[in-house]
Write a protein that holds these residues in place. Structure first.
Motif, PDB file in Angstrom:
ATOM      1  N   ARG A  31       0.846  -1.193   0.000  1.00 50.70           N
ATOM      2  CA  ARG A  31       0.000   0.000   0.000  1.00 50.70           C
ATOM      3  C   ARG A  31       0.879   1.239   0.000  1.00 50.70           C
ATOM      4  O   ARG A  31       1.980   1.227   0.543  1.00 50.70           O
ATOM      5  CB  ARG A  31      -0.890   0.037   1.244  1.00 50.70           C
ATOM      6  CG  ARG A  31      -1.908  -1.077   1.252  1.00 50.70           C
ATOM      7  CD  ARG A  31      -2.774  -1.026   2.484  1.00 50.70           C
ATOM      8  NE  ARG A  31      -1.987  -1.429   3.645  1.00 50.70           N
ATOM      9  CZ  ARG A  31      -2.374  -1.247   4.898  1.00 50.70           C
ATOM     10  NH1 ARG A  31      -3.510  -0.640   5.166  1.00 50.70           N
ATOM     11  NH2 ARG A  31      -1.622  -1.673   5.900  1.00 50.70           N
ATOM     12  N   VAL A  32       0.367   2.296  -0.601  1.00 48.17           N
ATOM     13  CA  VAL A  32       1.034   3.588  -0.580  1.00 48.17           C
ATOM     14  C   VAL A  32       0.110   4.553   0.153  1.00 48.17           C
ATOM     15  O   VAL A  32      -1.075   4.630  -0.151  1.00 48.17           O
ATOM     16  CB  VAL A  32       1.329   4.107  -2.000  1.00 48.17           C
ATOM     17  CG1 VAL A  32       2.017   5.467  -1.933  1.00 48.17           C
ATOM     18  CG2 VAL A  32       2.170   3.103  -2.783  1.00 48.17           C
ATOM     19  N   ARG A  33       0.680   5.247   1.132  1.00 48.33           N
ATOM     20  CA  ARG A  33      -0.063   6.249   1.899  1.00 48.33           C
ATOM     21  C   ARG A  33       0.707   7.563   1.848  1.00 48.33           C
ATOM     22  O   ARG A  33       1.932   7.574   1.745  1.00 48.33           O
ATOM     23  CB  ARG A  33      -0.200   5.834   3.364  1.00 48.33           C
ATOM     24  CG  ARG A  33      -1.046   4.603   3.601  1.00 48.33           C
ATOM     25  CD  ARG A  33      -2.389   4.981   4.157  1.00 48.33           C
ATOM     26  NE  ARG A  33      -3.221   3.815   4.380  1.00 48.33           N
ATOM     27  CZ  ARG A  33      -3.679   3.452   5.567  1.00 48.33           C
ATOM     28  NH1 ARG A  33      -3.366   4.133   6.652  1.00 48.33           N
ATOM     29  NH2 ARG A  33      -4.464   2.403   5.674  1.00 48.33           N
ATOM     30  N   ALA A  34      -0.020   8.673   1.959  1.00 53.48           N
ATOM     31  CA  ALA A  34       0.597   9.989   2.020  1.00 53.48           C
ATOM     32  C   ALA A  34       0.225  10.648   3.348  1.00 53.48           C
ATOM     33  O   ALA A  34      -0.866  10.424   3.872  1.00 53.48           O
ATOM     34  CB  ALA A  34       0.121  10.850   0.855  1.00 53.48           C
ATOM     35  N   VAL A  35       1.144  11.437   3.865  1.00 55.90           N
ATOM     36  CA  VAL A  35       0.892  12.211   5.074  1.00 55.90           C
ATOM     37  C   VAL A  35       1.058  13.690   4.735  1.00 55.90           C
ATOM     38  O   VAL A  35       1.813  14.056   3.838  1.00 55.90           O
ATOM     39  CB  VAL A  35       1.845  11.814   6.229  1.00 55.90           C
ATOM     40  CG1 VAL A  35       1.604  10.380   6.670  1.00 55.90           C
ATOM     41  CG2 VAL A  35       3.304  12.030   5.864  1.00 55.90           C
ATOM     42  N   ILE A 111       8.475   3.916  -8.437  1.00 55.83           N
ATOM     43  CA  ILE A 111       8.396   2.608  -9.075  1.00 55.83           C
ATOM     44  C   ILE A 111       8.501   1.568  -7.970  1.00 55.83           C
ATOM     45  O   ILE A 111       9.463   1.562  -7.200  1.00 55.83           O
ATOM     46  CB  ILE A 111       9.487   2.431 -10.145  1.00 55.83           C
ATOM     47  CG1 ILE A 111       9.330   3.514 -11.218  1.00 55.83           C
ATOM     48  CG2 ILE A 111       9.420   1.031 -10.754  1.00 55.83           C
ATOM     49  CD1 ILE A 111      10.413   3.500 -12.291  1.00 55.83           C
ATOM     50  N   ILE A 112       7.494   0.719  -7.896  1.00 59.63           N
ATOM     51  CA  ILE A 112       7.338  -0.199  -6.768  1.00 59.63           C
ATOM     52  C   ILE A 112       7.447  -1.638  -7.265  1.00 59.63           C
ATOM     53  O   ILE A 112       6.609  -2.086  -8.057  1.00 59.63           O
ATOM     54  CB  ILE A 112       5.964   0.033  -6.096  1.00 59.63           C
ATOM     55  CG1 ILE A 112       5.841   1.494  -5.657  1.00 59.63           C
ATOM     56  CG2 ILE A 112       5.750  -0.947  -4.955  1.00 59.63           C
ATOM     57  CD1 ILE A 112       4.423   1.970  -5.456  1.00 59.63           C
ATOM     58  N   ALA A 120       0.785  -1.925 -16.472  1.00 59.28           N
ATOM     59  CA  ALA A 120      -0.290  -1.350 -17.280  1.00 59.28           C
ATOM     60  C   ALA A 120      -1.572  -1.177 -16.465  1.00 59.28           C
ATOM     61  O   ALA A 120      -2.419  -0.351 -16.790  1.00 59.28           O
ATOM     62  CB  ALA A 120      -0.564  -2.230 -18.498  1.00 59.28           C
ATOM     63  N   VAL A 121      -1.702  -1.946 -15.390  1.00 57.48           N
ATOM     64  CA  VAL A 121      -2.903  -1.919 -14.556  1.00 57.48           C
ATOM     65  C   VAL A 121      -2.615  -1.290 -13.188  1.00 57.48           C
ATOM     66  O   VAL A 121      -3.412  -0.494 -12.678  1.00 57.48           O
ATOM     67  CB  VAL A 121      -3.449  -3.358 -14.352  1.00 57.48           C
ATOM     68  CG1 VAL A 121      -4.620  -3.375 -13.390  1.00 57.48           C
ATOM     69  CG2 VAL A 121      -3.821  -3.973 -15.695  1.00 57.48           C
ATOM     70  N   ASP A 122      -1.493  -1.646 -12.606  1.00 55.60           N
ATOM     71  CA  ASP A 122      -1.139  -1.211 -11.252  1.00 55.60           C
ATOM     72  C   ASP A 122      -0.421   0.135 -11.304  1.00 55.60           C
ATOM     73  O   ASP A 122       0.778   0.246 -11.038  1.00 55.60           O
ATOM     74  CB  ASP A 122      -0.277  -2.269 -10.565  1.00 55.60           C
ATOM     75  CG  ASP A 122      -1.013  -3.588 -10.412  1.00 55.60           C
ATOM     76  OD1 ASP A 122      -2.200  -3.545 -10.024  1.00 55.60           O
ATOM     77  OD2 ASP A 122      -0.411  -4.645 -10.677  1.00 55.60           O
ATOM     78  N   VAL A 123      -1.161   1.159 -11.681  1.00 55.01           N
ATOM     79  CA  VAL A 123      -0.601   2.499 -11.829  1.00 55.01           C
ATOM     80  C   VAL A 123      -1.636   3.533 -11.387  1.00 55.01           C
ATOM     81  O   VAL A 123      -2.826   3.382 -11.647  1.00 55.01           O
ATOM     82  CB  VAL A 123      -0.135   2.764 -13.282  1.00 55.01           C
ATOM     83  CG1 VAL A 123      -1.289   2.665 -14.260  1.00 55.01           C
ATOM     84  CG2 VAL A 123       0.584   4.085 -13.417  1.00 55.01           C
ATOM     85  N   THR A 134       2.573  13.037  -9.617  1.00 53.76           N
ATOM     86  CA  THR A 134       3.270  11.917  -9.000  1.00 53.76           C
ATOM     87  C   THR A 134       2.685  10.649  -9.593  1.00 53.76           C
ATOM     88  O   THR A 134       1.478  10.429  -9.520  1.00 53.76           O
ATOM     89  CB  THR A 134       3.071  11.915  -7.464  1.00 53.76           C
ATOM     90  OG1 THR A 134       3.559  13.149  -6.935  1.00 53.76           O
ATOM     91  CG2 THR A 134       3.814  10.755  -6.819  1.00 53.76           C
ATOM     92  N   THR A 135       3.532   9.842 -10.215  1.00 54.90           N
ATOM     93  CA  THR A 135       3.099   8.580 -10.801  1.00 54.90           C
ATOM     94  C   THR A 135       3.569   7.451  -9.907  1.00 54.90           C
ATOM     95  O   THR A 135       4.750   7.353  -9.578  1.00 54.90           O
ATOM     96  CB  THR A 135       3.681   8.394 -12.219  1.00 54.90           C
ATOM     97  OG1 THR A 135       3.260   9.486 -13.036  1.00 54.90           O
ATOM     98  CG2 THR A 135       3.227   7.078 -12.833  1.00 54.90           C
TER      99      THR A 135
END
Length: 190
Positions: A31-35, A111-112, A120-123, A134-135
């Motif tokens: 998971r990606v989270r932002a603070v 890039i993870i 192509a899908v997980d973006v 931010t990509t």
């Protein structure tokens, strides 16, 4: 054994309780989270580790002091990594920082590496109000990370590589961008 990993970055006005991106399959969950500010990161890391997260990675903007704070907050229960830049990227990352502080419109990619991911899908592309973006893109391995980085490099001012295997994993990305973009790679505090 599957992983339950979280990547955290800072963005003005972000809600740390919301997943910005999730990749989940038989290999685990990322998971990606932002603070909204660095102090929220320490509380978030503590809470997520208590909920079962077994690996944390921090954006390079947090720096070493906040990396150490996060490590202390989890008391060594899980690895806490943060993005750092090699010598080949120092000029570029210094330029990025100066341009960011001057208010320039910039774009970056996270890039993870997540086994089984499909770029192509997980973006997720987050267009910011200042015109930058931010990509976040998940890839199945470091070879594909290099391919994706090479294709995106002309539109970016910064790349951070998460979930890789250290310098060996960053090498395909660094070679693909050929010094056009600084590349950060995760290092861990144990």
């Amino acid at each position: 054994m599957s992983e339950d990993r979280v990547i955290i970055y800072e963005e003005v006005g972000a809600d740390p309780s919301i997943d910005v991106m999730t990749v989940q399959n038989g290999s685990g969950r990322t998971r990606v989270r932002a603070v909204g500010e660095p102090g929220q990161m320490v509380e978030l890391v503590s809470r997520l580790v208590a909920e079962g997260v077994d690996q944390v990675e921090l954006c390079g903007a947090f720096g070493a002091v906040w990396h150490a704070e996060a490590g202390r907050a989890v008391g060594g229960e899980v690895p806490v990594g943060a993005v750092y830049y090699g010598f080949e990227s120092l000029t570029g990352v210094a330029s990025y920082k100066a341009r960011f502080e001057a208010g320039e419109t910039l774009s970056e990619a996270f890039i993870i590496v997540h086994e089984g991911a499909d770029p192509a899908v997980d973006v997720v592309v987050h267009e910011r109000g200042d015109g930058g973006r931010t990509t976040l893109v998940a890839v199945p391995d470091e070879t594909v990370a290099g391919e994706v980085a090479g294709k995106m490099a002309s539109e970016l001012q910064l790349i951070e590589l998460y979930g890789g295997s250290g310098p060996e994993g960053a090498e395909p990305v660094i070679r693909a961008v050929d010094s056009r973009v600084p590349v950060g790679v995760t290092a861990y505090r144990r």
